[in-house]
Write a protein that holds these residues in place. Sequence first.
Motif, PDB file in Angstrom:
ATOM      1  N   UNK A   3      17.919  -4.367 -26.269  1.00 62.02           N
ATOM      2  CA  UNK A   3      17.286  -5.689 -26.629  1.00 62.02           C
ATOM      3  C   UNK A   3      15.941  -5.545 -27.239  1.00 62.02           C
ATOM      4  N   UNK A   4      15.698  -6.481 -27.931  1.00 62.37           N
ATOM      5  CA  UNK A   4      14.211  -6.599 -28.473  1.00 62.37           C
ATOM      6  C   UNK A   4      13.347  -7.328 -27.756  1.00 62.37           C
ATOM      7  N   UNK A   5      12.038  -6.774 -27.348  1.00 61.28           N
ATOM      8  CA  UNK A   5      11.076  -7.743 -26.729  1.00 61.28           C
ATOM      9  C   UNK A   5       9.625  -7.399 -27.457  1.00 61.28           C
ATOM     10  N   UNK A   6       9.429  -8.549 -28.158  1.00 64.32           N
ATOM     11  CA  UNK A   6       8.089  -8.538 -29.093  1.00 64.32           C
ATOM     12  C   UNK A   6       7.889  -7.335 -29.781  1.00 64.32           C
ATOM     13  N   UNK A   7       8.902  -6.948 -30.458  1.00 63.48           N
ATOM     14  CA  UNK A   7       9.043  -5.918 -31.577  1.00 63.48           C
ATOM     15  C   UNK A   7       9.039  -4.641 -31.001  1.00 63.48           C
ATOM     16  N   UNK A   8       9.705  -4.618 -29.657  1.00 69.11           N
ATOM     17  CA  UNK A   8       9.811  -3.193 -29.177  1.00 69.11           C
ATOM     18  C   UNK A   8      11.166  -3.394 -28.286  1.00 69.11           C
ATOM     19  N   UNK A   9      12.082  -2.115 -28.843  1.00 71.81           N
ATOM     20  CA  UNK A   9      13.325  -2.179 -28.415  1.00 71.81           C
ATOM     21  C   UNK A   9      13.569  -1.332 -26.930  1.00 71.81           C
TER      22      UNK A   9
END
Length: 79
Positions: A3-9
């Motif tokens: 999942x992506x969270x603020x441009x971080x996978x």
Amino acid sequence: MAVKEKDKEITFEVVEHIGVIAVNTTGWKKELNYVSWNGNAPKYDIRDWDEEHAHMSKGVTFTKEETKTLYELLGGLEL
């Protein structure tokens, strides 16, 4: 899965589904699972999940030692 969270996978694998604690009216379930996050050693994890385990809420994770301590603390409660 990822999942992506603020441009971080963030990657995760539910290594073991232990049980459902509660079911929300939306169908999401608060679960206790044993989860590996970002390829690290699995931890015990409590959070809400959608039915496909593709989306989740913020949650809390515990190492085995922390889980043992929590178990002991809960065992002393009068419910």
